[in-house]
Scaffold this motif. Structure first.
Motif, PDB file in Angstrom:
ATOM      1  N   PRO A   1       0.826  -1.218   0.000  1.00 19.19           N
ATOM      2  CA  PRO A   1       0.000   0.000   0.000  1.00 19.19           C
ATOM      3  C   PRO A   1       0.855   1.261   0.000  1.00 19.19           C
ATOM      4  N   ARG A   2       0.397   2.267  -0.763  1.00 15.48           N
ATOM      5  CA  ARG A   2       1.031   3.581  -0.842  1.00 15.48           C
ATOM      6  C   ARG A   2       2.419   3.522  -1.472  1.00 15.48           C
ATOM      7  N   GLU A   3       2.746   2.424  -2.122  1.00 16.80           N
ATOM      8  CA  GLU A   3       3.995   2.334  -2.875  1.00 16.80           C
ATOM      9  C   GLU A   3       3.677   2.047  -4.336  1.00 16.80           C
ATOM     10  N   ASN A   4       4.679   2.163  -5.202  1.00 12.32           N
ATOM     11  CA  ASN A   4       4.418   1.925  -6.632  1.00 12.32           C
ATOM     12  C   ASN A   4       5.508   1.082  -7.267  1.00 12.32           C
ATOM     13  N   TYR A   5       6.179   0.246  -6.473  1.00 12.09           N
ATOM     14  CA  TYR A   5       7.195  -0.637  -7.024  1.00 12.09           C
ATOM     15  C   TYR A   5       7.049  -1.993  -6.338  1.00 12.09           C
ATOM     16  N   PRO A   6       7.464  -3.066  -7.003  1.00  9.06           N
ATOM     17  CA  PRO A   6       7.335  -4.396  -6.388  1.00  9.06           C
ATOM     18  C   PRO A   6       8.184  -4.516  -5.128  1.00  9.06           C
ATOM     19  N   ALA A   7       7.543  -4.974  -4.054  1.00 10.27           N
ATOM     20  CA  ALA A   7       8.261  -5.207  -2.808  1.00 10.27           C
ATOM     21  C   ALA A   7       8.486  -6.696  -2.559  1.00 10.27           C
ATOM     22  N   TYR A   8       7.606  -7.503  -3.113  1.00  2.74           N
ATOM     23  CA  TYR A   8       7.685  -8.948  -2.900  1.00  2.74           C
ATOM     24  C   TYR A   8       7.666  -9.658  -4.232  1.00  2.74           C
ATOM     25  N   TRP A   9       8.433 -10.754  -4.290  1.00  2.15           N
ATOM     26  CA  TRP A   9       8.554 -11.536  -5.523  1.00  2.15           C
ATOM     27  C   TRP A   9       8.394 -13.017  -5.225  1.00  2.15           C
ATOM     28  N   GLY A  10       7.837 -13.702  -6.212  1.00  2.00           N
ATOM     29  CA  GLY A  10       7.833 -15.152  -6.152  1.00  2.00           C
ATOM     30  C   GLY A  10       9.132 -15.706  -6.690  1.00  2.00           C
TER      31      GLY A  10
END
Length: 118
Positions: free
Chosen positions: A100-109
């Protein structure tokens, strides 16, 4: 750390279909967005499809009309339905989530291999 686990990759002939799943360890409802990147050998990672919190979608031009991204909040899972697959769709597909409130991937599979034979 949120865990994203992909499944559904495999080998399919051109024209076939696959459905990728991305299961999160917790609720996905609050994520700003989730989606899929792919990376083919020798190529840069490419954003394939994304689904934002409000239900808006994005597709790269090369998959429009063939791929569909969707989510099931009750199952904490995002899907990528891939139809009319082409050899150029061959790649490792990675699921991601945006906090939330971010615009870049924080978590990846961890990635799932999709191979389309001609």
């Amino acid at each position: 750390q949120v865990q994203l686990v992909e499944s559904g990759g495999g080998l399919v002939q051109a024209g076939g279909s696959l459905r990728l799943s991305c299961a999160a360890a917790g609720s996905i409802f609050s994520y700003n967005a989730m989606g899929w990147y792919r990376q083919a050998p020798g190529k840069q990672r490419e954003l394939v499809a994304a689904l934002n919190h409000g239900g808006g979608t994005y597709y790269v031009d090369s998959v429009k009309g063939r791929f569909t991204i969707s989510r099931d909040n009750a199952k904490n899972t995002v899907y990528l339905q891939m139809n009319s697959l082409k050899p150029e769709d061959t790649a490792v597909y990675y699921c991601y989530a945006v906090r939330p409130r971010e615009n870049y991937p924080a978590y990846w599979g961890q990635g799932t291999q999709v191979t389309v034979s001609s």
